[in-house]
Design an enzyme around this catalytic site. Sequence first.
Site, PDB file in Angstrom:
ATOM      1  N   ASP A 177       0.775  -1.235   0.000  1.00  0.00           N
ATOM      2  CA  ASP A 177       0.000   0.000   0.000  1.00  0.00           C
ATOM      3  C   ASP A 177       0.811   1.293   0.000  1.00  0.00           C
ATOM      4  O   ASP A 177       0.664   2.125  -0.875  1.00  0.00           O
ATOM      5  CB  ASP A 177      -0.937   0.022   1.213  1.00  0.00           C
ATOM      6  N   GLU A 225       2.478  -9.458  11.886  1.00  0.00           N
ATOM      7  CA  GLU A 225       2.190  -9.103  10.498  1.00  0.00           C
ATOM      8  C   GLU A 225       3.492  -8.718   9.784  1.00  0.00           C
ATOM      9  O   GLU A 225       3.733  -9.126   8.656  1.00  0.00           O
ATOM     10  CB  GLU A 225       1.187  -7.937  10.509  1.00  0.00           C
TER      11      GLU A 225
HETATM   12  N1  SER Z   1      -3.567  -3.731   2.963  1.00  0.00           N
HETATM   13  C1  SER Z   1      -4.873  -3.142   3.050  1.00  0.00           C
HETATM   14  C2  SER Z   1      -5.126  -2.648   4.440  1.00  0.00           C
HETATM   15  O1  SER Z   1      -4.224  -2.428   5.154  1.00  0.00           O
HETATM   16  C3  SER Z   1      -5.928  -4.032   2.564  1.00  0.00           C
HETATM   17  O2  SER Z   1      -5.733  -4.649   1.345  1.00  0.00           O
HETATM   18  O3  SER Z   1      -6.199  -2.418   4.882  1.00  0.00           O
END
Ligand code: SER
Length: 438
Positions: A176, A404
Site C-alpha cells: 500500500d 504481520e
Molecule cells: N492492505 C490493506 C489494508 O491495510 C488491505 O488490502 O487495509
Amino acid sequence: VTPDPGAIDRELLIAEATRVLGQNWRGTYTVPAGGLYPHQWSWDSAFIAIGLRHVSPRRAQQEVESLFGAQWDDGRLPQIAFAPGRDDQYSPGPSFWHSERIAGSPATSTAGLIQPPNHAWAALLVHEADPVESERRRFLERAYPRLVAWHEYLRARRAEPSGLLAAVHPWETGMDNSPAWDGPLARVDGSFDGVIPRPDLEHAASSERPSDEEYSTYLYLAARYRDHACDDSGESTPFRVVDPGMNALWVRSEIALARIAELLDDSSAADRHRADSRVLASALESLWDDDLTFPVPVDALTGERLRFRSVSGLLTLLVPGSPRAEQVIDTLRSEHFGLGTTAMVPSSDLTADTFDPAQYWRGPSWFNTAWMIAVALEERGHVAEARALSTGVQALALGSGFAEYVDPFSGEPRGTRRFSWTAALALDLASRDAAGLR
Ligand code: SER
C-alpha cells in the site's frame, strides 16, 4: 541476526502456526487476522492455502475455492470478499463498495479492486500436497477455468501496451504505502470527502499503519473507481502503475497454469500458457533500470520510471531464466537490502530517506516476501542463503507471535499479531524442513 537452524523448535512452530490458522478459520476461508482484517483477502488466501496444505489439503482447497465464489463475471478475483455483519469493523467495507449495484458482480459482497495474482501458483502447490485428495474432489478441474478467467481479466482489462498488468490503486499491489507510489499519489488531484474511518488503528499502532493523508487518497481513488462501475477505463482512475512484483507473480502463475493444464491432459492449453508466460517474462525485462541495476515500477500514465528499490523488484527472482537474476541477488546482498545482516528482507531500501523500520511497506520485513525470496534463492542454487532466510522466517514468526511484519534490525513485532500468512508460510517452511524436502 541469523538464527541458528538447530535452535528452532519446529514441532512447537508447527503446532502454534496450526493453532493460529485454526483460530482465524471461518468455516470455508481464513481471515488474515481476527481484528484488523475480518474478511477474506485475495492474495492472503493464496498464501494461507500454501501453509494449510500441510495441515489439511481439503481445507487448503476450500480456501481457494471460497475466493472463486467471489469472482466477477469479467473474471476478476476481488481484493476482499466481505463477511456479512462486519461492516463497521473494516474500512472500506461492503457499504462503501455496494458491489451489488455493479453489473457483473457476484452474489456475495466484494471490493472492486484486485490483488497480485499468486493464485494459480498456490493452487498447483495445494494440488501437489495431496494429488489423491485433489483428484477425488476434482480440485484442478474446477479451479482451472476460474484461474484462466482471472488471467484473461488481467490480459483484457489491465494489460498495458507492453503486455504487463497495471494496478489502479496502491492496495492492488499489496504494498500500500511503498515509497514507490509517493510520486504518482502526489499527482492525484483529489481527496476523500468526509470522515476517514480508521477501525484499523484499534488493532495496530498508527506509527505502523498508513497515515490519514494516505487514507484520504486511497479512499478517493477507490470511490472514483467504484463510481465508474470498476470498468477500468481511463476515467476510472488517475493512478496506474506497473509493478514488478505483481507481474512476476503473474508469470509464475501462468507457468503454474501450464502445469495444471498438463495435469488435466490439455497439452495445447499448456503450450499456450507457457508461450504467454515467456511473453510476459520478456516484457518484465523492460522494467530494468540501468542506473539502479534493479527492476523498478513504471507510472503507466506518464511513462516515468519510479526509481526506487523496493522488495517488489526482488520478486522478479521468481521468474525462471530471468537474465539479470544474479544482479538482483547482488542488490539483495548489498547495503540496500542487507541479506544476512538484517532480520529477513526489508520492504524498502535501507539507505533511502523514506526508510522507516516500523511503517508498513516503508521498511519493515514481511513474511510473504521473505518466503518468496527464500523459495527463489533455493531454486537458483543459493542454498545456504535460502536456508538462512528460511530459518529467519521460522524463528521470527514464532518469536514475534506471528506478527504481520517486523522491524528489520531488531525483529520486534509490528502491525497486528497472529497474522495468518505469517503462520502459513512459516508452517510451509517448517514442514518442508521436517519432511527433508529442501
Ligand atoms: N492492505 C490493506 C489494508 O491495510 C488491505 O488490502 O487495509
